[in-house]
Design a protein around this motif. Sequence first.
Motif, PDB file in Angstrom:
ATOM      1  N   LYS A 145       0.705  -1.413  -0.082  1.00 51.52           N
ATOM      2  CA  LYS A 145      -0.461   0.028   0.013  1.00 51.52           C
ATOM      3  C   LYS A 145       0.494   1.179  -0.511  1.00 51.52           C
ATOM      4  O   LYS A 145       0.330   2.327  -0.425  1.00 51.52           O
ATOM      5  CB  LYS A 145      -1.368  -0.107   1.273  1.00 51.52           C
ATOM      6  CG  LYS A 145      -2.058  -1.179   1.387  1.00 51.52           C
ATOM      7  CD  LYS A 145      -2.722  -1.206   2.298  1.00 51.52           C
ATOM      8  CE  LYS A 145      -3.956  -2.303   2.503  1.00 51.52           C
ATOM      9  NZ  LYS A 145      -4.640  -2.399   3.724  1.00 51.52           N
ATOM     10  N   GLU A 153      -3.677   8.257  -8.750  1.00 47.12           N
ATOM     11  CA  GLU A 153      -4.836   6.942  -8.757  1.00 47.12           C
ATOM     12  C   GLU A 153      -4.977   6.315 -10.410  1.00 47.12           C
ATOM     13  O   GLU A 153      -5.463   5.125  -9.836  1.00 47.12           O
ATOM     14  CB  GLU A 153      -6.180   7.026  -8.707  1.00 47.12           C
ATOM     15  CG  GLU A 153      -7.206   6.748  -8.118  1.00 47.12           C
ATOM     16  CD  GLU A 153      -8.725   7.979  -7.992  1.00 47.12           C
ATOM     17  OE1 GLU A 153      -9.616   7.019  -8.274  1.00 47.12           O
ATOM     18  OE2 GLU A 153      -8.349   8.480  -6.713  1.00 47.12           O
ATOM     19  N   ARG A 157      -6.017   2.570 -10.852  1.00 46.98           N
ATOM     20  CA  ARG A 157      -6.405   1.287 -11.316  1.00 46.98           C
ATOM     21  C   ARG A 157      -6.341   0.942 -12.443  1.00 46.98           C
ATOM     22  O   ARG A 157      -6.877  -0.759 -12.289  1.00 46.98           O
ATOM     23  CB  ARG A 157      -7.293   2.241 -11.910  1.00 46.98           C
ATOM     24  CG  ARG A 157      -8.598   3.072 -10.645  1.00 46.98           C
ATOM     25  CD  ARG A 157      -9.527   3.693 -10.969  1.00 46.98           C
ATOM     26  NE  ARG A 157      -9.983   4.544  -9.555  1.00 46.98           N
ATOM     27  CZ  ARG A 157     -11.110   4.278  -9.194  1.00 46.98           C
ATOM     28  NH1 ARG A 157     -11.920   3.139  -9.581  1.00 46.98           N
ATOM     29  NH2 ARG A 157     -11.843   4.450  -8.578  1.00 46.98           N
ATOM     30  N   GLU A 175     -12.725  -0.072  -4.990  1.00 48.55           N
ATOM     31  CA  GLU A 175     -12.600   1.239  -4.771  1.00 48.55           C
ATOM     32  C   GLU A 175     -12.399   1.563  -2.717  1.00 48.55           C
ATOM     33  O   GLU A 175     -12.173   2.524  -3.238  1.00 48.55           O
ATOM     34  CB  GLU A 175     -14.343   0.945  -4.611  1.00 48.55           C
ATOM     35  CG  GLU A 175     -14.576   1.305  -6.103  1.00 48.55           C
ATOM     36  CD  GLU A 175     -13.720   1.940  -7.164  1.00 48.55           C
ATOM     37  OE1 GLU A 175     -13.440   3.464  -6.671  1.00 48.55           O
ATOM     38  OE2 GLU A 175     -13.562   1.902  -8.113  1.00 48.55           O
ATOM     39  N   ALA A 176     -12.282   0.889  -2.048  1.00 54.77           N
ATOM     40  CA  ALA A 176     -12.069   0.868  -1.194  1.00 54.77           C
ATOM     41  C   ALA A 176     -10.129   0.818  -0.756  1.00 54.77           C
ATOM     42  O   ALA A 176     -10.694   1.404   0.087  1.00 54.77           O
ATOM     43  CB  ALA A 176     -12.400  -0.327  -0.241  1.00 54.77           C
ATOM     44  N   ILE A 178      -8.669   1.938  -3.192  1.00 54.40           N
ATOM     45  CA  ILE A 178      -8.533   3.728  -3.335  1.00 54.40           C
ATOM     46  C   ILE A 178      -8.728   4.780  -2.591  1.00 54.40           C
ATOM     47  O   ILE A 178      -7.763   5.312  -2.428  1.00 54.40           O
ATOM     48  CB  ILE A 178      -9.408   3.664  -4.838  1.00 54.40           C
ATOM     49  CG1 ILE A 178      -8.807   2.792  -5.941  1.00 54.40           C
ATOM     50  CG2 ILE A 178      -9.467   5.398  -4.709  1.00 54.40           C
ATOM     51  CD1 ILE A 178      -7.462   3.052  -6.556  1.00 54.40           C
ATOM     52  N   GLU A 179      -9.930   4.075  -1.819  1.00 55.51           N
ATOM     53  CA  GLU A 179      -9.982   5.766  -0.311  1.00 55.51           C
ATOM     54  C   GLU A 179      -8.863   5.216   0.140  1.00 55.51           C
ATOM     55  O   GLU A 179      -8.625   5.983   0.776  1.00 55.51           O
ATOM     56  CB  GLU A 179     -11.791   4.936  -0.418  1.00 55.51           C
ATOM     57  CG  GLU A 179     -12.754   5.451  -0.551  1.00 55.51           C
ATOM     58  CD  GLU A 179     -12.864   6.865  -0.969  1.00 55.51           C
ATOM     59  OE1 GLU A 179     -12.681   8.169  -0.355  1.00 55.51           O
ATOM     60  OE2 GLU A 179     -12.411   7.239  -2.189  1.00 55.51           O
ATOM     61  N   GLN A 180      -8.588   4.210   1.082  1.00 56.27           N
ATOM     62  CA  GLN A 180      -7.618   3.772   1.374  1.00 56.27           C
ATOM     63  C   GLN A 180      -6.455   4.790   1.125  1.00 56.27           C
ATOM     64  O   GLN A 180      -5.592   5.139   2.242  1.00 56.27           O
ATOM     65  CB  GLN A 180      -7.338   2.437   2.251  1.00 56.27           C
ATOM     66  CG  GLN A 180      -6.807   2.153   3.381  1.00 56.27           C
ATOM     67  CD  GLN A 180      -6.671   0.673   3.896  1.00 56.27           C
ATOM     68  OE1 GLN A 180      -5.272   0.010   3.413  1.00 56.27           O
ATOM     69  NE2 GLN A 180      -7.033   0.314   4.766  1.00 56.27           N
ATOM     70  N   LYS A 182      -5.450   7.018   0.073  1.00 55.74           N
ATOM     71  CA  LYS A 182      -5.253   8.644   0.161  1.00 55.74           C
ATOM     72  C   LYS A 182      -5.397   9.210   1.341  1.00 55.74           C
ATOM     73  O   LYS A 182      -4.537   9.894   1.581  1.00 55.74           O
ATOM     74  CB  LYS A 182      -7.188   9.458   0.162  1.00 55.74           C
ATOM     75  CG  LYS A 182      -7.632   9.004  -1.322  1.00 55.74           C
ATOM     76  CD  LYS A 182      -9.377   9.660  -1.501  1.00 55.74           C
ATOM     77  CE  LYS A 182      -9.678   9.021  -3.255  1.00 55.74           C
ATOM     78  NZ  LYS A 182     -11.235   9.515  -2.822  1.00 55.74           N
ATOM     79  N   GLU A 183      -5.772   7.875   2.318  1.00 57.15           N
ATOM     80  CA  GLU A 183      -4.994   8.123   3.939  1.00 57.15           C
ATOM     81  C   GLU A 183      -3.287   8.339   4.150  1.00 57.15           C
ATOM     82  O   GLU A 183      -2.360   9.214   4.865  1.00 57.15           O
ATOM     83  CB  GLU A 183      -6.049   7.277   4.888  1.00 57.15           C
ATOM     84  CG  GLU A 183      -5.838   7.568   6.464  1.00 57.15           C
ATOM     85  CD  GLU A 183      -6.286   7.126   6.975  1.00 57.15           C
ATOM     86  OE1 GLU A 183      -5.929   7.083   8.979  1.00 57.15           O
ATOM     87  OE2 GLU A 183      -7.174   6.189   6.918  1.00 57.15           O
ATOM     88  N   SER A 190       0.401   2.753   6.150  1.00 54.44           N
ATOM     89  CA  SER A 190      -0.128   2.250   6.373  1.00 54.44           C
ATOM     90  C   SER A 190      -0.347   0.871   6.602  1.00 54.44           C
ATOM     91  O   SER A 190       0.533   0.544   7.744  1.00 54.44           O
ATOM     92  CB  SER A 190      -0.032   1.251   4.821  1.00 54.44           C
ATOM     93  OG  SER A 190       0.784   0.648   4.334  1.00 54.44           O
TER      94      SER A 190
END
Length: 245
Positions: A145, A153, A157, A175-176, A178-180, A182-183, A190
């Motif tokens: 990660k 992004e 993908r 999708e989950a 991709i959101e993680q 960002k953090e 990670s």
Amino acid sequence: MSLPDAERGGIQIISRAAAILRCLEAEPLGLSLGVIAKRIALPRSTVQRLVDALAVEQLVETRGGAGVRLGPALMRLAARSHFDLTAKARPHLEALSQRTGETVVLAHASGLDMMILHCVVSSQALRVAPGVNSLLSIYATSCGKVILAQMPERSVRELLEGNMRPLTPNTLGLEALIEQLKEVRATGFSCDYEEHMPGVGAMAVGLATTQGMYGLSLVGPASRIRAHETANKQALLACQAQISL
């Protein structure tokens, strides 16, 4: 002076074999013989003979309908190319393992996989002990990660779409993930809790070097890693700073 025919032929074979390896470089899932032949403009029968020879030396491997992909011998050679960083990092990795009591892993990305370059195994009775040169999934590990978080992004993908499968009930979908990510980009940190293997947890930071980005992680029983998350994070960041000096 012209080269003898035999020498010229040997150079041609090496050149063609190298073209096949370059063709497979960015194809972690492999390519069919027909696609390889088209890309490097050679007859399929010639590609078949070269692939058979490369497979004997484990420079490529064939997987039936999945086609041809780079083999384990190339992975081992790639690991040796990271020797300087591994040698520099080793004492810091050992100190990190002693400080936290957990297994420490240094890994580098290879397509959809993370290849373990060095591992300091925990001395605790209950521990995780991955092997050097083992391959882990890039999308379900903390090391992976932090590598993916360095990519746009769109590139994430392109790499992962259609290539992800659930390794455990906790493995994230695209999708989950991709959101993680960002953090992860915001914090530089990670984790994964039983996403790659049941019962196993890991926390990681990235190591930016002239040879590229590496992942540095602590790995152990998920409950123990989670219970000491704050202290483990501080230890990882301190080790990251020491290696980066």
